[in-house]
Design an enzyme around this catalytic site. Structure first.
Site, short mmCIF file in Angstrom:
data_model
loop_
_atom_site.label_atom_id
_atom_site.label_comp_id
_atom_site.label_asym_id
_atom_site.label_seq_id
_atom_site.Cartn_x
_atom_site.Cartn_y
_atom_site.Cartn_z
N TRP A 1 12.82 -9.02 12.21
CA TRP A 1 11.96 -10.00 11.70
C TRP A 1 10.02 -9.99 11.73
CZ3 TRP A 1 9.18 -14.27 12.98
CH2 TRP A 1 8.83 -15.15 11.55
N LYS B 1 11.41 -12.14 3.45
CA LYS B 1 11.03 -13.09 3.55
C LYS B 1 9.85 -13.67 2.60
CE LYS B 1 8.92 -16.95 6.88
NZ LYS B 1 9.04 -17.32 7.86
N ASP C 1 18.08 -14.66 4.81
CA ASP C 1 17.50 -16.70 4.96
C ASP C 1 17.54 -17.48 3.87
OD1 ASP C 1 16.68 -18.53 6.22
OD2 ASP C 1 16.43 -17.50 8.20
N HIS D 1 21.36 -15.73 7.76
CA HIS D 1 20.69 -16.59 8.68
C HIS D 1 21.02 -17.62 7.66
CE1 HIS D 1 17.94 -14.24 11.44
NE2 HIS D 1 19.02 -14.47 11.60
N ASP E 1 13.53 -24.88 8.29
CA ASP E 1 14.27 -24.36 9.37
C ASP E 1 15.25 -25.96 9.96
OD1 ASP E 1 14.06 -22.56 9.47
OD2 ASP E 1 12.02 -21.88 10.08
#
Ligand code: RNT
Ligand code: ZN
Length: 421
Positions: A188, A231, A262, A289, A299
């Protein structure tokens, strides 16, 4: 009746109820045993690492909060993660970032790190009987200050990071070899721009070229496997992210490698769960993720949310549980960090258990017969089946705390260990 007897009794009753729905809880529990969750080392210290304990976290990610007791040394991180693992049923792995190496109080440049800096972790993993996964670290470093790393316009910067990732892939292979368990290496990068850029194409071309150079160095697929993580945006990088979903989806398909999805990396109304059956048509193995975004890629600690449940349902319904690697990616610095680990891992495990306990054969039959009222009704009824009894029994047979019992254990650990740091 003792607590143990009650748990057993409740399980026996639950087992019968599930059997009536065509679900064999014993084989579900066997599947739970072989489904490992890779715990991210970075919840232990808010993504700081041991390269520069005073350094600031960069790259558009942020851990908020200042709860006392974070790990400041490798020993403390290992102690905390071991503690968390002791409160979790089933199998785990540990997912390390390159900045968590044992640099033996010296400075080692990122493009000079090697397997020797991870001996401490490999020894620990051997002791715990767990496998290790790995991540190159392309943030929190002066060579990432422009906002770009592998896609920087400066060839020297790109070269530095190419060397770093190549070294990290060697380290992952070394871990795989030492531990007899393939290591997943996730790439990443934070690259992007706060404001509009006219060079979207140019940076993505640089990134493609850098990745090609990295992957030109062949590794043994039985020792390590690469994933690329897409992302949407980062803090201070709102207008443009080089490694977007389309970029990496294309790259992963073209290069026959793993894609990392993610949960926090998509538009808020987009569901990662729906991507599972789409991406698996083209990519044989995925990395996830699992995290919980609130309004942004915040997160937060994983909970048993609709999206996490849906994600594992889709994995099970696609019959791909053995083709997914499950990583966690939350970093909450505002609560007891061991408590965050245990709560988050257990929530993810519950979601897997729930997905496996679904009356899938009957649901599929209704679905394929066009019996849509029946399908909907069964999906709803499945939600109130006695899954908690199966979960408790699973924890008990794995000799880890049942129900809320881990809260007191973590409070005690806070008193005897964390409060002294
Ligand atoms: C960042 C990515 C990435 C990181 C870790 C620390 O948005 O999710 O996975 O969280 O590498
Ligand atoms: Zn992530």
């Amino acid at each position: 009746m003792s607590k143990t007897e009650n748990i057993k009794k409740a399980y026996e009753l639950a087992k019968e109820r599930y059997a009536e729905m065509g679900v064999d809880t014993e084989s579900v529990l066997k599947q739970m045993d072989i489904t490992a969750i890779s715990m991210h080392c970075w919840q232990s210290d808010d993504v700081v690492g041991f390269e520069n304990p005073d350094g600031a976290l960069s790259g558009g990610i942020q851990a908020t909060g200042n709860y006392p007791g974070k790990a400041r040394t490798i020993e403390q991180a290992q102690q905390d993660i071991s503690k968390a693992m002791s409160l979790l049923p089933g199998k785990q792995r540990l997912n390390l970032h390159a900045i968590y190496g044992d640099f033996r109080s010296g400075t080692v440049e990122r493009n000079e790190i090697g397997p020797e800096h991870f001996d401490t972790w490999i020894d620990w993993a051997k002791g715990q009987g767990v496998g290790l996964d790995f991540n190159c670290t392309l943030f929190s470093h002066p060579n990432a200050d422009s906002g770009y790393t592998l896609s920087d316009n400066d060839p020297a910067i790109r070269e530095f990071w190419i060397e770093h990732v190549i070294k990290c892939r060697d380290i992952a292979a070394h871990m795989g070899r030492e531990l007899g368990s393939r290591s997943v290496h996730n790439i990443w990068i934070p690259d992007g721009s706060k404001d509009l850029t006219v060079n979207r194409y140019k940076h993505r071309a640089h990134l493609k070229d850098s990745l090609d150079k990295i992957l030109a160095v062949k590794q043994d697929a039985s020792l390590m496997a690469d994933a690329v993580e897409a992302k949407l945006f980062g803090i201070g990088l709102e207008a443009y992210t080089v490694g977007s979903h389309e970029f990496y989806l294309g790259y992963a398909v073209a290069n026959k490698m793993m894609l990392c999805l993610d949960i926090g990396h998509f538009h808020p109304t987009e569901q990662v769960s729906d991507k599972v059956s789409a991406v698996f048509q083209f990519i044989p193995e995925l990395l996830f993720h699992v995290t919980r975004p609130i309004r942004w890629d915040s997160d937060h600690v994983v909970t048993l949310s609709d999206e996490v449940r849906a994600l594992f349902e889709e994995i099970v319904w696609a019959d791909k549980l053995d083709k997914v690697n499950i990583g966690l990616d939350f970093f909450d610095a505002s609560i007891n960090r061991i408590g965050a680990y245990v709560t988050g891992v257990r929530a993810a495990q519950k979601a897997i258990l729930l997905a496996l306990l679904n009356p899938t054969p009957q649901l599929r039959a209704y679905d394929e017969n066009g019996q849509y009222f029946e399908r909907l009704a069964l999906l709803e009824e499945a939600k109130s089946m006695p899954f908690g009894a199966v979960w408790d029994y699973y924890c008990m047979t794995k000799e880890v705390p049942v129900g809320t019992d881990f809260i007191a254990e973590i409070q005690q650990y806070e008193k005897t260990e964390l409060s002294k740091r």
